[in-house]
Write an enzyme that holds these catalytic residues in place. Sequence first.
Site, PDB file in Angstrom:
ATOM      1  N   ASN A 161     -82.414-155.880  47.819  1.00 10.46           N
ATOM      2  CA  ASN A 161     -81.163-156.614  47.610  1.00 10.46           C
ATOM      3  C   ASN A 161     -80.831-157.359  48.885  1.00 10.46           C
ATOM      4  O   ASN A 161     -80.236-156.814  49.818  1.00 10.46           O
ATOM      5  CB  ASN A 161     -80.033-155.648  47.247  1.00 10.46           C
ATOM      6  CG  ASN A 161     -80.264-155.023  45.892  1.00 10.46           C
ATOM      7  OD1 ASN A 161     -80.076-155.676  44.858  1.00 10.46           O
ATOM      8  ND2 ASN A 161     -80.715-153.775  45.882  1.00 10.46           N
ATOM      9  N   GLU A 162     -81.273-158.597  48.934  1.00  6.35           N
ATOM     10  CA  GLU A 162     -81.095-159.424  50.123  1.00  6.35           C
ATOM     11  C   GLU A 162     -79.652-159.925  50.186  1.00  6.35           C
ATOM     12  O   GLU A 162     -78.907-159.819  49.203  1.00  6.35           O
ATOM     13  CB  GLU A 162     -82.056-160.621  50.055  1.00  6.35           C
ATOM     14  CG  GLU A 162     -83.531-160.241  50.021  1.00  6.35           C
ATOM     15  CD  GLU A 162     -84.064-159.704  51.353  1.00  6.35           C
ATOM     16  OE1 GLU A 162     -83.255-159.364  52.250  1.00  6.35           O
ATOM     17  OE2 GLU A 162     -85.297-159.602  51.483  1.00  6.35           O
ATOM     18  N   PRO A 163     -79.238-160.484  51.346  1.00  8.48           N
ATOM     19  CA  PRO A 163     -77.895-161.050  51.445  1.00  8.48           C
ATOM     20  C   PRO A 163     -77.599-161.965  50.261  1.00  8.48           C
ATOM     21  O   PRO A 163     -78.458-162.758  49.848  1.00  8.48           O
ATOM     22  CB  PRO A 163     -77.952-161.829  52.759  1.00  8.48           C
ATOM     23  CG  PRO A 163     -78.944-161.084  53.583  1.00  8.48           C
ATOM     24  CD  PRO A 163     -79.978-160.588  52.612  1.00  8.48           C
ATOM     25  N   SER A 165     -76.664-160.556  47.403  1.00  9.19           N
ATOM     26  CA  SER A 165     -76.689-159.666  46.233  1.00  9.19           C
ATOM     27  C   SER A 165     -75.298-159.082  46.007  1.00  9.19           C
ATOM     28  O   SER A 165     -74.656-158.615  46.947  1.00  9.19           O
ATOM     29  CB  SER A 165     -77.657-158.502  46.468  1.00  9.19           C
ATOM     30  OG  SER A 165     -78.949-158.980  46.724  1.00  9.19           O
TER      31      SER A 165
END
Length: 637
Positions: A161-163, A165
């Site tokens: 879950n990258e920035p 998300s």
Amino acid sequence: MNPSTSESQQRERLKTVVHASADAASALVAADIAALIRQNTAAGRPTVLGLATGSTPVRLYRELIRLHREEKLSFKKVITFNLDEYHGLPRTHPESYWRFMHEQLFNHLDLPAASINVPDGTVPRADVFASCRVYEEKIRAAGGLDLQVLGIGRTGHIGFNEPGSGRDSRTRLVTLDALTRRDAARDFLGEANVPRHAITMGVGTILDAKRIVLLAWGEAKARVVADAVEQPPSDALPASFLQGHAAVAFHVDQAAAGELTRVRDPWLVGTVTWTPAVARRAVVWLSQQVKKPVLKLLEEDYSEHGMADLLTEQGPAYGLNIRIFNEIQHTITGWPGGKPGADDTHRPERAAPHPKRVVVFSPEPSDDVLGMGGTLRRLVDQGHNVTVAYQTSGNLGVPDEEATMAAELVLELDRASAAFENPGAKFAREVRRQLGAKSAFDGDTPEIRQLKGILRRGEARASLQACGVDAARARFLDLPFYERGRYRQFQIGDADVAALVTLLREVKPHQIFATGRAADPSSVPAVCFEILRRALTQTSGDPWRAACRLWLYRGPDRNWAPAEIEMAVPFSPRELTQKIQAIYHHKSQRSQSPVFAAGLHEAWQQAEHHNRAIALSYDALGLAEYEAIEAFERDPA
Ligand code: F6R
């Protein structure tokens, strides 16, 4: 504020436990998981675990395996769900998470194959959505996750879950962040081979777990850990959403805790024991904070920044300023091996004996010149007997194109010198054939690795010569842990330690230079330093040890705070140029280094930036203004 914490933790918005080491933290979390499994099994309930991959949980998994083997912990009633998987990799790929989990954990337990769940990275794009829904339903059908184990990425990701998300995101296909792909580049033997997409549980899926433990080791994680713990939750840093969970704990080692306010600037959040080291750190911090040289700091600067009690104990301000200024002043020396005949009371290194026997350990070829190329030249110029020991061959860091070029060169030579016998040509032809047969995801054959290692030896010798060091002083140890291993999965063996012990007993050094703590504890320098530590333990009774000092240098991935520096070796503009030219000789490493600051793609740029930055920080404290400085700290070992 987390209600159960003390004053010093007032900025921490979730429970954060700082452990003496990653091993200690992993053992504690493993014991916790074992207790949960035993309790549930006794009550006839399954235990549903959410698991992570990456280098962080490896110690935890080793400990769970040990508990299974030695303390009869059974996983028969455990169900596992992994967080994520790369999309588009076959399960058999060396970097697939499915394979990772089997090799690092599942194959060593009595966990039934049917109880293992890893998102399927092989489903075609069109079917991913449905497959993610099935994954979520399976978690629900199992009764939900009892405990979720997490690592954290430098982007603040949990799972993938990258920035960006959202807090409510569920299992889905995501695009990997550029920094995440760069961090994975070494594992994949090149950034181009890193997949662009992955399937990951969502933040919402993770938050549904009954309990969550997040683990983080090493300085590279310190910034993101502090932000996740102390900043308000935001999708710019998905791990910060864990703050909303009722039963979450971060377990970190000392290095990963380094940016928490209670560790970095403890005077801002509570009462401090003002040891000399803490006082120095605080004064340097204050000088940087108010942008004044140390000698110009006023009483009110101290009192306005939570340091009134330091003044009460050790003031007045001017006297304290002078003391700290002198301490820092005394770290500066142009004589890294000690200045013969000089009074050395306030010098970082002893005057005698002269010359000294010096061993410089370089984890991979090029670490030596990047970290201390200027100092190396000084040591040799000042008459010391320097041995440069390259611990690993560094062959994993050589792109195939470089190896192909080298093989072609030998073959060209062979054609040009038909009159001479050329046994190397047969080897080069074979390597060229193997390179041609290799797919992007294949590892290197022993022959390819050998050729790549030879390339790096040549570069190391040329680079040493450019630093004014006779190449005959180089020793190539080619430690076996590296020749057998892949990045982040290295295992130290007795032969690795024995090689260092033999060298140390042969040279009996007065000074050892080595890269100490590394930002990433699973990196080659970190493993190499651990091997040195063990070699030093084995030789601790040797007579030469009493007169031996260990100095630590750093790669450009780690910044120096001026208060940490115990020896600062300044050099001239010309010497800086010579150092950069020496780095150029590591041709196979061009564009290979992880980018550490905006725009600095090349290792030489990073080293230059680093050495100038240290000089600037000394200048800003009010010390002399130098062009560049290489810095060292002394290890008490
Ligand atoms: C892995 C995962 C990732 C990692 C993170 C840290 O399943 O979900 O979030 O936990 O990228 O990776 P390492 O542990 O290799 O530093």
